[in-house]
Design an enzyme around this catalytic site. Structure first.
Site, PDB file in Angstrom:
ATOM      1  N   CYS A   1       6.006  -0.364   7.612  1.00 51.01           N
ATOM      2  CA  CYS A   1       5.650   0.845   6.862  1.00 51.01           C
ATOM      3  C   CYS A   1       6.858   1.284   6.041  1.00 51.01           C
ATOM      4  CB  CYS A   1       5.238   1.962   7.822  1.00 51.01           C
ATOM      5  SG  CYS A   1       4.764   3.491   6.981  1.00 51.01           S
ATOM      6  N   LEU A   2       6.617   1.638   4.796  1.00 48.96           N
ATOM      7  CA  LEU A   2       7.710   2.084   3.928  1.00 48.96           C
ATOM      8  C   LEU A   2       8.343   3.373   4.449  1.00 48.96           C
ATOM      9  CD1 LEU A   2       6.067   1.345   0.458  1.00 48.96           C
ATOM     10  CD2 LEU A   2       7.849   0.013   1.615  1.00 48.96           C
TER      11      LEU A   2
ATOM     12  N   GLY B   1       0.839  -1.188   0.000  1.00 50.35           N
ATOM     13  CA  GLY B   1       0.000   0.000   0.000  1.00 50.35           C
ATOM     14  C   GLY B   1       0.873   1.236   0.000  1.00 50.35           C
TER      15      GLY B   1
ATOM     16  N   HIS C   1      -4.318   1.403   7.828  1.00 50.85           N
ATOM     17  CA  HIS C   1      -2.955   1.930   7.930  1.00 50.85           C
ATOM     18  C   HIS C   1      -2.773   3.123   6.977  1.00 50.85           C
ATOM     19  CE1 HIS C   1       1.610   1.186   8.046  1.00 50.85           C
ATOM     20  NE2 HIS C   1       1.472   1.934   6.967  1.00 50.85           N
ATOM     21  N   GLU C   2      -3.262   2.978   5.736  1.00 41.71           N
ATOM     22  CA  GLU C   2      -3.107   4.067   4.750  1.00 41.71           C
ATOM     23  C   GLU C   2      -3.960   5.272   5.122  1.00 41.71           C
ATOM     24  OE1 GLU C   2      -0.681   3.508   3.102  1.00 41.71           O
ATOM     25  OE2 GLU C   2      -0.642   1.338   2.958  1.00 41.71           O
TER      26      GLU C   2
ATOM     27  N   HIS D   1      -2.220   7.445   7.492  1.00 40.99           N
ATOM     28  CA  HIS D   1      -1.236   8.338   6.855  1.00 40.99           C
ATOM     29  C   HIS D   1      -1.902   9.642   6.410  1.00 40.99           C
ATOM     30  CE1 HIS D   1       2.517   6.099   6.613  1.00 40.99           C
ATOM     31  NE2 HIS D   1       1.935   5.040   6.084  1.00 40.99           N
TER      32      HIS D   1
ATOM     33  N   GLN E   1       2.937   9.859   1.841  1.00 41.92           N
ATOM     34  CA  GLN E   1       4.294   9.293   1.891  1.00 41.92           C
ATOM     35  C   GLN E   1       5.199   9.801   0.770  1.00 41.92           C
ATOM     36  OE1 GLN E   1       2.531   5.157   2.407  1.00 41.92           O
ATOM     37  NE2 GLN E   1       4.410   4.936   3.558  1.00 41.92           N
TER      38      GLN E   1
HETATM   39  O1  GNR Z   1       4.069  -2.584   2.573  1.00 39.61           O
HETATM   40  C1  GNR Z   1       3.451  -2.464   3.635  1.00 39.61           C
HETATM   41  N1  GNR Z   1       3.174  -3.570   4.375  1.00 39.61           N
HETATM   42  C2  GNR Z   1       2.321  -3.560   5.454  1.00 39.61           C
HETATM   43  C3  GNR Z   1       2.344  -4.660   6.291  1.00 39.61           C
HETATM   44  C4  GNR Z   1       1.503  -4.729   7.373  1.00 39.61           C
HETATM   45  C5  GNR Z   1       0.634  -3.690   7.632  1.00 39.61           C
HETATM   46  C6  GNR Z   1       0.606  -2.581   6.820  1.00 39.61           C
HETATM   47  C7  GNR Z   1       1.442  -2.511   5.733  1.00 39.61           C
HETATM   48  S1  GNR Z   1       1.406  -1.128   4.685  1.00 39.61           S
HETATM   49  C8  GNR Z   1       3.045  -1.127   4.094  1.00 39.61           C
HETATM   50  C9  GNR Z   1       3.231  -0.063   3.035  1.00 39.61           C
HETATM   51  C10 GNR Z   1       3.047   1.293   3.678  1.00 39.61           C
HETATM   52  O2  GNR Z   1       3.841   1.815   4.404  1.00 39.61           O
HETATM   53  N2  GNR Z   1       1.921   1.896   3.444  1.00 39.61           N
HETATM   54  O3  GNR Z   1       1.668   3.072   4.016  1.00 39.61           O
HETATM   55 NI    NI Z   2       2.797   3.112   5.840  1.00 38.58          NI
END
Ligand code: GNR
Ligand code: NI
Length: 173
Positions: free
Chosen positions: A91-92, A46, A133-134, A137, A51
């Site tokens: 999270c990236l 995601g 999660h997104e 952000h 980001q």
């Molecule tokens: O790549 C991602 N893997 C992930 C794994 C578990 C819970 C959430 C994520 S999202 C993350 C990519 C990211 O940072 N999206 O904002």
């Molecule tokens: Ni993230």
């Protein structure tokens, strides 16, 4: 298409609250294409516009094994949620850090697609985790915010150390 730079914790730009997308034009489609390219290359499941320092309510996802289920979610609102699940998130923007986070197990999201058409998304499991999660952000929130202040400080230090070791000083030869 282009790969965009992913902003990393504790960069204050990650705390920006995204504004709604109001124009569904060719520029938006180019932005979405860049977001998919950046997400797949990372690789991630995601990516929120926040980001890549674009403060619009826009996210892209693909939680499939085969990386063949791209999903664009614009101006999302969670209209129903139920249950609880704990998932070890990453999270990236917080590379190399993983921690358990509790979120809703099942959600219903009303959003728009890349053409502005209203869509309803029913999600559970990993897709539900990823959408929540997104969406965090887009509000300027990160998964490490669910940790204790002490653990968050350890995360900040670990990232600083990773960066020191990954980026040796540029010296000429
Ligand atoms: O790549 C991602 N893997 C992930 C794994 C578990 C819970 C959430 C994520 S999202 C993350 C990519 C990211 O940072 N999206 O904002
Ligand atoms: Ni993230």
């Amino acid at each position: 298409m282009a790969i965009r730079e992913i902003v990393e914790f504790p960069d204050p730009r990650l705390r920006t609250k995204a504004q709604p997308v109001t124009v569904f034009d060719a520029d938006l489609k180019r932005l979405v294409a860049d977001m998919f390219e950046t997400m797949y290359e990372a690789p991630g499941i995601g990516l929120a516009a926040t980001q890549i320092d674009v403060h619009r309510q826009l996210l892209v996802l693909d939680v499939s094994e085969e990386k063949n289920a791209p999903l664009v979610v614009i101006n999302p609102r969670i209209v129903q949620s139920e249950g609880k699940q704990v998932y070890q998130e990453g999270c990236l923007s917080v590379p190399g850090i993983f921690a358990d986070v509790e979120r809703a197990e099942r959600i219903r999201v009303e959003a728009q697609d890349v053409d502005g058409k209203p869509v309803t998304i029913e999600a559970d499991g990993l897709l539900a985790v990823c959408i929540q999660h997104e969406m965090d952000h887009l509000l300027g929130k990160l998964f490490v915010d669910y940790l204790s202040p002490l653990k968050r400080e350890l995360v900040r230090k670990k990232l600083a150390k990773q960066r020191r070791n990954a980026e040796p000083a540029a010296v000429g030869v």
